[in-house]
Design a protein around this motif. Structure first.
Motif, mmCIF file in Angstrom:
data_model
loop_
_atom_site.group_PDB
_atom_site.id
_atom_site.type_symbol
_atom_site.label_atom_id
_atom_site.label_comp_id
_atom_site.label_asym_id
_atom_site.label_seq_id
_atom_site.Cartn_x
_atom_site.Cartn_y
_atom_site.Cartn_z
ATOM 1 N N GLU A 1 0.819 -1.116 0.165
ATOM 2 C CA GLU A 1 0.087 -0.026 0.167
ATOM 3 C C GLU A 1 0.899 1.202 -0.073
ATOM 4 N N VAL A 2 1.887 1.324 0.667
ATOM 5 C CA VAL A 2 2.649 2.485 0.577
ATOM 6 C C VAL A 2 3.316 2.630 -0.696
ATOM 7 N N ARG A 3 3.698 1.607 -1.366
ATOM 8 C CA ARG A 3 4.550 1.547 -2.828
ATOM 9 C C ARG A 3 3.445 2.026 -3.652
ATOM 10 N N VAL B 1 2.436 10.216 -5.695
ATOM 11 C CA VAL B 1 3.092 11.398 -5.491
ATOM 12 C C VAL B 1 3.597 12.067 -6.773
ATOM 13 N N ILE B 2 3.364 13.479 -6.870
ATOM 14 C CA ILE B 2 3.903 14.221 -7.725
ATOM 15 C C ILE B 2 5.145 14.838 -7.110
ATOM 16 N N TRP B 3 6.375 14.122 -7.562
ATOM 17 C CA TRP B 3 7.634 14.740 -6.955
ATOM 18 C C TRP B 3 8.147 15.940 -7.513
ATOM 19 N N PRO B 4 8.458 16.840 -6.828
ATOM 20 C CA PRO B 4 9.099 17.987 -7.565
ATOM 21 C C PRO B 4 10.571 18.051 -8.104
ATOM 22 N N SER B 5 10.560 18.965 -9.248
ATOM 23 C CA SER B 5 11.706 18.865 -9.915
ATOM 24 C C SER B 5 12.998 19.169 -8.991
#
Length: 71
Positions: free
Chosen positions: A21-23, A29-33
């Motif tokens: 579930e964590v994966r 998640v939208i990771w920042p550049s």
């Protein structure tokens, strides 16, 4: 009356489910550049420094006023 008692899954199975579930959530998640991350980090550091200076100034001011009143 015989009530059906549901048995909890084993600790291992619950842990595996948790990791899956964590994966799954981390994929959403939208990771920042890199540039955004550096910008956000510098912003936080600058704001912390500014707030530190403000707190230091108030501490010095109140310390000075304390010595004027009680000394």
């Amino acid at each position: 009356m015989a009530e059906q008692v549901q048995k909890k899954p084993s600790v291992y199975k619950r842990f595996v489910k948790f990791v899956k579930e964590v994966r799954s959530e981390l994929k959403k998640v939208i990771w920042p550049s890199r540039s955004q991350l550096i910008n956000y980090t510098l912003t936080v550091i600058v704001i912390c420094l500014i707030l530190g200076v403000v707190v230091w100034l108030f501490d010095a001011l109140f310390g000075f006023l304390y010595t004027l009143v009680f000394a």
